[in-house]
Design a protein around this motif. Structure first.
Motif, PDB file in Angstrom:
ATOM      1  N   GLY A  63     -13.213 -40.402 -22.322  1.00 46.04           N
ATOM      2  CA  GLY A  63     -13.799 -39.158 -21.842  1.00 46.04           C
ATOM      3  C   GLY A  63     -14.785 -38.618 -22.862  1.00 46.04           C
ATOM      4  O   GLY A  63     -14.628 -38.828 -24.062  1.00 46.04           O
ATOM      5  N   SER A  64     -15.818 -37.940 -22.387  1.00 45.33           N
ATOM      6  CA  SER A  64     -16.788 -37.312 -23.288  1.00 45.33           C
ATOM      7  C   SER A  64     -17.332 -36.058 -22.633  1.00 45.33           C
ATOM      8  O   SER A  64     -17.198 -35.850 -21.429  1.00 45.33           O
ATOM      9  N   LYS A  65     -17.923 -35.229 -23.468  1.00 43.43           N
ATOM     10  CA  LYS A  65     -18.561 -34.012 -22.969  1.00 43.43           C
ATOM     11  C   LYS A  65     -20.064 -34.241 -22.921  1.00 43.43           C
ATOM     12  O   LYS A  65     -20.614 -34.967 -23.746  1.00 43.43           O
ATOM     13  N   LYS A  66     -20.705 -33.602 -21.946  1.00 41.78           N
ATOM     14  CA  LYS A  66     -22.161 -33.691 -21.871  1.00 41.78           C
ATOM     15  C   LYS A  66     -22.744 -33.171 -23.175  1.00 41.78           C
ATOM     16  O   LYS A  66     -22.255 -32.209 -23.753  1.00 41.78           O
ATOM     17  N   ASN A  67     -23.804 -33.808 -23.623  1.00 46.97           N
ATOM     18  CA  ASN A  67     -24.525 -33.400 -24.840  1.00 46.97           C
ATOM     19  C   ASN A  67     -23.640 -33.426 -26.084  1.00 46.97           C
ATOM     20  O   ASN A  67     -23.811 -32.609 -26.985  1.00 46.97           O
ATOM     21  N   SER A  68     -22.682 -34.318 -26.131  1.00 46.84           N
ATOM     22  CA  SER A  68     -21.813 -34.431 -27.297  1.00 46.84           C
ATOM     23  C   SER A  68     -21.531 -35.903 -27.562  1.00 46.84           C
ATOM     24  O   SER A  68     -21.401 -36.697 -26.639  1.00 46.84           O
ATOM     25  N   LYS A  69     -21.435 -36.240 -28.825  1.00 46.80           N
ATOM     26  CA  LYS A  69     -21.114 -37.619 -29.194  1.00 46.80           C
ATOM     27  C   LYS A  69     -19.609 -37.820 -29.345  1.00 46.80           C
ATOM     28  O   LYS A  69     -19.145 -38.927 -29.528  1.00 46.80           O
ATOM     29  N   THR A  70     -18.843 -36.730 -29.272  1.00 44.42           N
ATOM     30  CA  THR A  70     -17.393 -36.810 -29.408  1.00 44.42           C
ATOM     31  C   THR A  70     -16.787 -37.478 -28.177  1.00 44.42           C
ATOM     32  O   THR A  70     -17.135 -37.150 -27.048  1.00 44.42           O
ATOM     33  N   LYS A  71     -15.906 -38.421 -28.406  1.00 51.31           N
ATOM     34  CA  LYS A  71     -15.252 -39.132 -27.314  1.00 51.31           C
ATOM     35  C   LYS A  71     -13.743 -38.979 -27.432  1.00 51.31           C
ATOM     36  O   LYS A  71     -13.201 -38.857 -28.514  1.00 51.31           O
ATOM     37  N   VAL A  72     -13.082 -38.968 -26.280  1.00 50.84           N
ATOM     38  CA  VAL A  72     -11.620 -38.939 -26.216  1.00 50.84           C
ATOM     39  C   VAL A  72     -11.184 -40.294 -25.670  1.00 50.84           C
ATOM     40  O   VAL A  72     -11.635 -40.711 -24.601  1.00 50.84           O
TER      41      VAL A  72
END
Length: 190
Positions: free
Chosen positions: A92-101
């Motif tokens: 999973g990821s957030k739009k405009n973010s490089k952070t991933k779950v």
């Protein structure tokens, strides 16, 4: 390995009905089976149709079939906007973010057998009126918070009662029992 990209994963929070008991680790997981997602802590159960309640495609349903997802991973994914569903994990990821779950999907062979929840879901043809039936009100709130698209301003939930030792079915407005249901086991009377 085929990857499915999606803008949705779980719209509600069925993981709110999962347990946190390390003695029964499968109860800490969501279980995806035959087009439904199940969650239970042995006192409360939620069953939701993946297509009707969560907008999943046939391909997504097939990819998740027979897999389990830990409730903590489901909570982490709830904050995401974009999803990649692989055979053994969901990213999973957030739009405009490089952070991933990263959330691992496990099988019953890896984690243990999920309870046979269908065996405890009563048939609507067995419903009857009972003189006394005790439910823990916190369990009603737990099932409500796990439901999909429950109107927070709704004035009531419909309950169907069965024999005193069987659970009460919770019906949600706008969904048939075959699409989404809750089950709350009775508690002892004082």
């Amino acid at each position: 390995m085929n990857t499915i990209n999606s803008l949705t994963f779980l719209k509600g929070k069925p993981q709110k009905c999962c347990g946190s008991d390390n003695l029964h680790p499968t109860r800490s997981h969501l279980f995806f089976n035959n087009g439904f997602v199940y969650a239970t802590d042995a006192r409360v159960l939620i069953k939701q149709d993946l297509k009707v309640c969560h907008g999943m495609t046939d391909e997504m349903v097939e990819k998740l079939n027979g897999k389990m997802l830990h409730r903590e991973n489901a909570d982490a994914l709830a904050a995401c906007d974009l999803f990649e569903i692989h055979d053994d994990k969901i990213i999973g990821s957030k739009k405009n973010s490089k952070t991933k779950v990263l959330a691992d999907l496990v099988t019953e062979a890896q984690e243990g057998k999920f309870p046979n929840v269908e065996a405890v879901i009563p048939s609507m043809s067995n419903a009857s009126e009972l003189a006394q039936y005790a439910l823990d009100p916190k369990k009603l709130i737990q099932v409500q918070s796990a439901s999909v698209a429950f109107d927070k301003d709704a004035k009531a939930l419909r309950l169907t009662f069965f024999a005193p030792d069987r659970g009460a079915l919770v019906h949600f407005q706008g969904f048939s029992v075959s699409d989404q249901l809750g089950l709350i086991m009775p508690c002892k009377l004082w």
